[in-house]
Design a protein around this motif. Sequence first.
Motif, PDB file in Angstrom:
ATOM      1  N   ILE A  13      25.913  25.856  42.287  1.00 51.01           N
ATOM      2  CA  ILE A  13      27.236  26.384  42.138  1.00 51.01           C
ATOM      3  C   ILE A  13      27.325  27.718  42.834  1.00 51.01           C
ATOM      4  CG2 ILE A  13      28.980  27.308  40.205  1.00 51.01           C
ATOM      5  CD1 ILE A  13      27.371  25.105  38.392  1.00 51.01           C
ATOM      6  N   ASN A  14      28.415  27.617  43.604  1.00 52.48           N
ATOM      7  CA  ASN A  14      28.686  28.871  44.444  1.00 52.48           C
ATOM      8  C   ASN A  14      29.405  30.149  43.592  1.00 52.48           C
ATOM      9  OD1 ASN A  14      31.339  27.994  44.671  1.00 52.48           O
ATOM     10  ND2 ASN A  14      31.124  27.446  46.669  1.00 52.48           N
ATOM     11  N   ALA A  15      29.608  31.091  44.530  1.00 54.73           N
ATOM     12  CA  ALA A  15      30.573  32.069  43.881  1.00 54.73           C
ATOM     13  C   ALA A  15      31.796  31.960  43.302  1.00 54.73           C
ATOM     14  CB  ALA A  15      30.499  33.267  44.618  1.00 54.73           C
ATOM     15  N   GLN A  16      32.478  30.911  43.938  1.00 52.53           N
ATOM     16  CA  GLN A  16      33.963  30.452  43.642  1.00 52.53           C
ATOM     17  C   GLN A  16      33.681  29.234  42.462  1.00 52.53           C
ATOM     18  OE1 GLN A  16      32.525  30.366  47.238  1.00 52.53           O
ATOM     19  NE2 GLN A  16      33.450  32.559  47.109  1.00 52.53           N
ATOM     20  N   ASN A  17      32.827  29.179  41.820  1.00 55.58           N
ATOM     21  CA  ASN A  17      32.663  28.247  40.677  1.00 55.58           C
ATOM     22  C   ASN A  17      32.953  26.902  41.389  1.00 55.58           C
ATOM     23  OD1 ASN A  17      32.088  28.017  37.947  1.00 55.58           O
ATOM     24  ND2 ASN A  17      34.419  27.554  37.603  1.00 55.58           N
ATOM     25  N   GLU A  18      32.352  26.558  42.186  1.00 52.18           N
ATOM     26  CA  GLU A  18      32.280  25.273  42.955  1.00 52.18           C
ATOM     27  C   GLU A  18      30.927  24.787  43.003  1.00 52.18           C
ATOM     28  OE1 GLU A  18      35.924  25.731  46.405  1.00 52.18           O
ATOM     29  OE2 GLU A  18      33.747  26.383  46.815  1.00 52.18           O
ATOM     30  N   VAL A  19      30.983  23.490  42.825  1.00 49.82           N
ATOM     31  CA  VAL A  19      29.473  22.533  42.855  1.00 49.82           C
ATOM     32  C   VAL A  19      29.558  21.838  43.926  1.00 49.82           C
ATOM     33  CG1 VAL A  19      30.479  20.711  41.298  1.00 49.82           C
ATOM     34  CG2 VAL A  19      27.912  21.215  41.236  1.00 49.82           C
ATOM     35  N   LEU A  20      28.327  21.544  44.482  1.00 51.90           N
ATOM     36  CA  LEU A  20      28.050  20.827  45.645  1.00 51.90           C
ATOM     37  C   LEU A  20      27.826  19.372  45.180  1.00 51.90           C
ATOM     38  CD1 LEU A  20      27.569  21.214  48.843  1.00 51.90           C
ATOM     39  CD2 LEU A  20      25.043  21.203  48.386  1.00 51.90           C
ATOM     40  N   ILE A 120      34.685  23.640  39.655  1.00 58.51           N
ATOM     41  CA  ILE A 120      34.330  22.791  38.447  1.00 58.51           C
ATOM     42  C   ILE A 120      35.485  22.750  37.470  1.00 58.51           C
ATOM     43  CG2 ILE A 120      32.827  23.275  36.288  1.00 58.51           C
ATOM     44  CD1 ILE A 120      31.079  24.617  38.188  1.00 58.51           C
ATOM     45  N   ASN A 121      36.467  23.351  37.484  1.00 57.72           N
ATOM     46  CA  ASN A 121      37.782  23.247  36.922  1.00 57.72           C
ATOM     47  C   ASN A 121      38.460  21.970  37.181  1.00 57.72           C
ATOM     48  OD1 ASN A 121      37.617  25.685  35.273  1.00 57.72           O
ATOM     49  ND2 ASN A 121      38.351  26.937  36.993  1.00 57.72           N
ATOM     50  N   VAL A 137      28.953  16.058  34.645  1.00 60.86           N
ATOM     51  CA  VAL A 137      30.264  16.382  34.825  1.00 60.86           C
ATOM     52  C   VAL A 137      30.891  17.072  33.589  1.00 60.86           C
ATOM     53  CG1 VAL A 137      32.720  15.826  35.644  1.00 60.86           C
ATOM     54  CG2 VAL A 137      30.678  15.348  37.106  1.00 60.86           C
ATOM     55  N   ASN A 138      30.714  16.300  32.682  1.00 69.04           N
ATOM     56  CA  ASN A 138      31.666  16.414  31.393  1.00 69.04           C
ATOM     57  C   ASN A 138      30.916  17.806  30.723  1.00 69.04           C
ATOM     58  OD1 ASN A 138      33.665  14.680  31.369  1.00 69.04           O
ATOM     59  ND2 ASN A 138      32.147  13.051  30.663  1.00 69.04           N
ATOM     60  N   LEU A 139      29.384  17.912  30.710  1.00 70.18           N
ATOM     61  CA  LEU A 139      28.715  18.656  30.143  1.00 70.18           C
ATOM     62  C   LEU A 139      28.969  20.025  30.950  1.00 70.18           C
ATOM     63  CD1 LEU A 139      25.029  16.753  29.386  1.00 70.18           C
ATOM     64  CD2 LEU A 139      26.950  17.943  27.825  1.00 70.18           C
ATOM     65  N   LEU A 140      29.030  20.005  32.235  1.00 74.61           N
ATOM     66  CA  LEU A 140      29.189  21.137  33.101  1.00 74.61           C
ATOM     67  C   LEU A 140      30.452  21.608  32.928  1.00 74.61           C
ATOM     68  CD1 LEU A 140      27.641  22.581  35.524  1.00 74.61           C
ATOM     69  CD2 LEU A 140      28.838  21.105  37.126  1.00 74.61           C
ATOM     70  N   LYS A 141      31.470  20.903  32.677  1.00 77.30           N
ATOM     71  CA  LYS A 141      32.933  21.432  32.276  1.00 77.30           C
ATOM     72  C   LYS A 141      32.813  22.202  30.935  1.00 77.30           C
ATOM     73  CE  LYS A 141      36.659  19.397  33.935  1.00 77.30           C
ATOM     74  NZ  LYS A 141      37.196  19.945  34.991  1.00 77.30           N
ATOM     75  N   LYS A 142      32.065  21.506  30.072  1.00 75.23           N
ATOM     76  CA  LYS A 142      32.135  22.311  28.697  1.00 75.23           C
ATOM     77  C   LYS A 142      31.366  23.608  28.805  1.00 75.23           C
ATOM     78  CE  LYS A 142      32.031  17.777  25.919  1.00 75.23           C
ATOM     79  NZ  LYS A 142      31.282  16.825  25.253  1.00 75.23           N
ATOM     80  N   SER A 143      30.457  23.458  29.697  1.00 72.18           N
ATOM     81  CA  SER A 143      29.461  24.989  29.705  1.00 72.18           C
ATOM     82  C   SER A 143      30.221  25.899  30.227  1.00 72.18           C
ATOM     83  CB  SER A 143      28.107  24.281  30.502  1.00 72.18           C
ATOM     84  OG  SER A 143      28.630  24.406  31.934  1.00 72.18           O
ATOM     85  N   ILE A 144      31.393  25.676  30.939  1.00 74.05           N
ATOM     86  CA  ILE A 144      32.111  26.885  31.676  1.00 74.05           C
ATOM     87  C   ILE A 144      33.514  27.358  30.893  1.00 74.05           C
ATOM     88  CG2 ILE A 144      31.154  26.535  33.910  1.00 74.05           C
ATOM     89  CD1 ILE A 144      34.127  25.521  34.381  1.00 74.05           C
TER      90      ILE A 144
END
Length: 145
Positions: A13-20, A120-121, A137-144
């Motif tokens: 996850i980069n500084a812009q809250n994007e996942v690779l 991620i949003n 994906v669902n867990l990642l969205k919940k975690s942020i």
Amino acid sequence: MSYFNVRVYGLLINAQNEVLISDEHEYGQFFSKFPGGGLELGEGLIDALKREFMEECNAEIEVTGHFYTTDFYEKSSFNDSQVISVYYLVKEVHPLQLSFKTKVFDFDEGIFQSFRWININNLSESDVTFKTDKAVVNLLKKSII
């Protein structure tokens, strides 16, 4: 004969809250997934993940923590094995030297893998192909949130 197929993936996850995300074409199939791959005999999970990032992204990574391990049955899309996937949060040691794409399956000639960043949003299950990645994906969205 049934057997287990252990896979390891990195959530970068980069500084812009994007996942690779890695888009690939292999074994006659197109698929999108998180970077990573299969464990080789005699290899530990973290060593395998570091090797996969070097092979796929030419990038040295550091593992910052465990995120998720498959907790349901998943049959491989490619053979009769049962897939067990382990996901780690990772960060790059040096900035990635990749040509990032904005469209899915936007391959350079003769190379059947490309990489995209997805905020991620805006990330959804439809951005990845496999059942376990969709759960992540669902867990990642919940975690942020």
